[in-house]
Design a protein around this motif. Structure first.
Motif, PDB file in Angstrom:
ATOM      1  N   LYS A 108      14.402   7.032   8.005  1.00 13.68           N
ATOM      2  CA  LYS A 108      13.888   6.019   8.993  1.00 13.68           C
ATOM      3  C   LYS A 108      14.523   5.017   9.540  1.00 13.68           C
ATOM      4  O   LYS A 108      14.626   4.870  10.852  1.00 13.68           O
ATOM      5  CB  LYS A 108      12.322   5.852   8.310  1.00 13.68           C
ATOM      6  CG  LYS A 108      11.425   5.199   9.336  1.00 13.68           C
ATOM      7  CD  LYS A 108      10.363   4.612   8.603  1.00 13.68           C
ATOM      8  CE  LYS A 108       9.209   4.074   9.619  1.00 13.68           C
ATOM      9  NZ  LYS A 108       7.969   3.504   8.806  1.00 13.68           N
ATOM     10  N   GLU A 286       6.274  -5.207   1.294  1.00 14.10           N
ATOM     11  CA  GLU A 286       6.699  -4.853   2.435  1.00 14.10           C
ATOM     12  C   GLU A 286       7.367  -3.439   2.600  1.00 14.10           C
ATOM     13  O   GLU A 286       7.378  -2.902   3.669  1.00 14.10           O
ATOM     14  CB  GLU A 286       7.606  -5.913   3.229  1.00 14.10           C
ATOM     15  CG  GLU A 286       7.909  -6.019   4.651  1.00 14.10           C
ATOM     16  CD  GLU A 286       8.666  -7.182   4.954  1.00 14.10           C
ATOM     17  OE1 GLU A 286       7.974  -7.851   5.929  1.00 14.10           O
ATOM     18  OE2 GLU A 286       9.674  -7.533   4.536  1.00 14.10           O
ATOM     19  N   ALA A 289       5.010  -0.765   2.305  1.00 15.21           N
ATOM     20  CA  ALA A 289       4.149  -0.456   3.691  1.00 15.21           C
ATOM     21  C   ALA A 289       5.194   0.326   4.700  1.00 15.21           C
ATOM     22  O   ALA A 289       4.740   1.181   5.378  1.00 15.21           O
ATOM     23  CB  ALA A 289       3.837  -1.735   4.460  1.00 15.21           C
ATOM     24  N   TYR A 290       6.627  -0.081   4.557  1.00 13.75           N
ATOM     25  CA  TYR A 290       7.567   0.492   5.434  1.00 13.75           C
ATOM     26  C   TYR A 290       7.559   2.144   4.919  1.00 13.75           C
ATOM     27  O   TYR A 290       7.682   3.009   5.969  1.00 13.75           O
ATOM     28  CB  TYR A 290       8.906  -0.213   5.314  1.00 13.75           C
ATOM     29  CG  TYR A 290       9.852   0.389   6.258  1.00 13.75           C
ATOM     30  CD1 TYR A 290       9.864  -0.051   7.726  1.00 13.75           C
ATOM     31  CD2 TYR A 290      10.794   1.496   5.771  1.00 13.75           C
ATOM     32  CE1 TYR A 290      10.923   0.410   8.454  1.00 13.75           C
ATOM     33  CE2 TYR A 290      11.818   1.871   6.546  1.00 13.75           C
ATOM     34  CZ  TYR A 290      11.689   1.449   7.881  1.00 13.75           C
ATOM     35  OH  TYR A 290      12.687   2.032   8.924  1.00 13.75           O
ATOM     36  N   GLY A 293       4.580   4.086   6.340  1.00 14.49           N
ATOM     37  CA  GLY A 293       4.294   4.147   7.659  1.00 14.49           C
ATOM     38  C   GLY A 293       4.795   5.191   8.412  1.00 14.49           C
ATOM     39  O   GLY A 293       5.759   5.903   7.937  1.00 14.49           O
TER      40      GLY A 293
END
Length: 293
Positions: A108, A286, A289-290, A293
């Protein structure tokens, strides 16, 4: 050392001959030959083996080309950026990343970076072993808790921690009894040290080479596992896994490193800034969450 002669030598080495270099750049072949000969005389070394039809680098010539080619490219890029009034990233960028980070986040990250900087040709390889950045031609490496190296500088961009987790159906053994555990193939631990709790003795019932595989096996209820919080954050929030406690010991820190003696090119600076923008706080939540996503 004459930098212009060194640049001409690199030009000839890159194109594989005086004639090819001359045709590619419009420089006179005789001038290139003379400059390389002057460089050889100044160094007291033969850098090229000149055959009737084939030109080859000597061992010394190859070492000089490998160690100076990237530096000269960066000098050219810096000069061009200054002349144009800006540092637009371009060219090849080689990055080495550890297995787990590469499997979970690097695809990503690489795609987003390529879209933002289309003139950079990003190449990412997965290596858990220490690499020699200069010898192997890497511009930047990502490493977990690297050993100090006076030849490298960098910054921490992510932090994580380990926790012992298990399926809610797995009953934690009482006392000193060992619990079934899923571990890495390289693990030699007989127990896990959990903060403010007694050690958890383990019985490794399954050994796997990847932490992603360890997580999936723990999800299936085979045994408990010692895993980064970012990898199991969603499972803990959903209740499909439960935490038996954070592991005592140093934190997990992901570093982005580059050679201290090398000019920091526009493309390396852009990649470092992209990492910082992707993880501004650098926390396990964090990163989780990345990944989600």
């Amino acid at each position: 050392m004459d930098l212009l002669a060194l640049a001409d030598f690199n030009l000839v080495a890159r194109h594989g001959g005086f004639g090819r270099a001359a045709r590619a750049t419009g420089r006179p072949k005789a001038t290139l030959s003379r400059r390389v000969a002057e460089l050889e005389a100044g160094l007291g070394l033969r850098l090229l083996e000149r055959g009737a039809r084939v030109l080859k680098l000597t061992e010394e010539g190859r070492a000089l080309y490998e160690r100076t080619g990237a530096l000269l490219t960066e000098i050219d890029e810096t000069a061009a950026a200054l002349a144009s009034g800006g540092a637009r990233p371009r060219g090849r960028l080689r990055v080495s990343a550890p297995l787990l980070f590469a499997q979970t986040a690097m695809g990503k990250l690489a795609a987003g970076f390529a879209l933002r900087y289309p003139e950079v040709r990003l190449e990412v390889t997965t290596e858990d072993r220490p690499v020699d950045m200069v010898e192997e031609g890497y511009d930047l490496v990502i490493r977990v808790n690297p050993d100090p190296d006076e030849n490298l500088v960098g910054r921490i961009f992510l932090r994580d921690r380990l926790a012992v987790v298990a399926s809610p159906a797995l009953v934690r053994a009482a006392g000193a009894a060992a619990v079934p555990a899923v571990v890495r193939t390289t693990s030699v631990q007989a127990a896990w040290r959990v903060m403010e709790q007694p050690e958890i003795a383990i019985d490794p019932v399954l050994r796997l080479s990847s932490l992603v595989m360890v997580r999936d096996a723990v999800r299936a209820g085979v045994g408990a596992g010692c895993l980064p919080v970012s990898l199991v954050s969603r499972d803990l929030a959903a209740g499909t896994l439960v935490s038996w406690g954070d592991v005592a010991g140093p934190e997990i820190a992901l570093w982005a490193l580059y050679p201290s003696r090398r000019l920091l090119s526009a493309r390396v600076s852009a990649f470092l800034d992209y990492l910082k923008a992707a993880f501004p706080k650098g926390t396990p939540d964090e990163l989780a969450a990345y990944l989600a996503g």
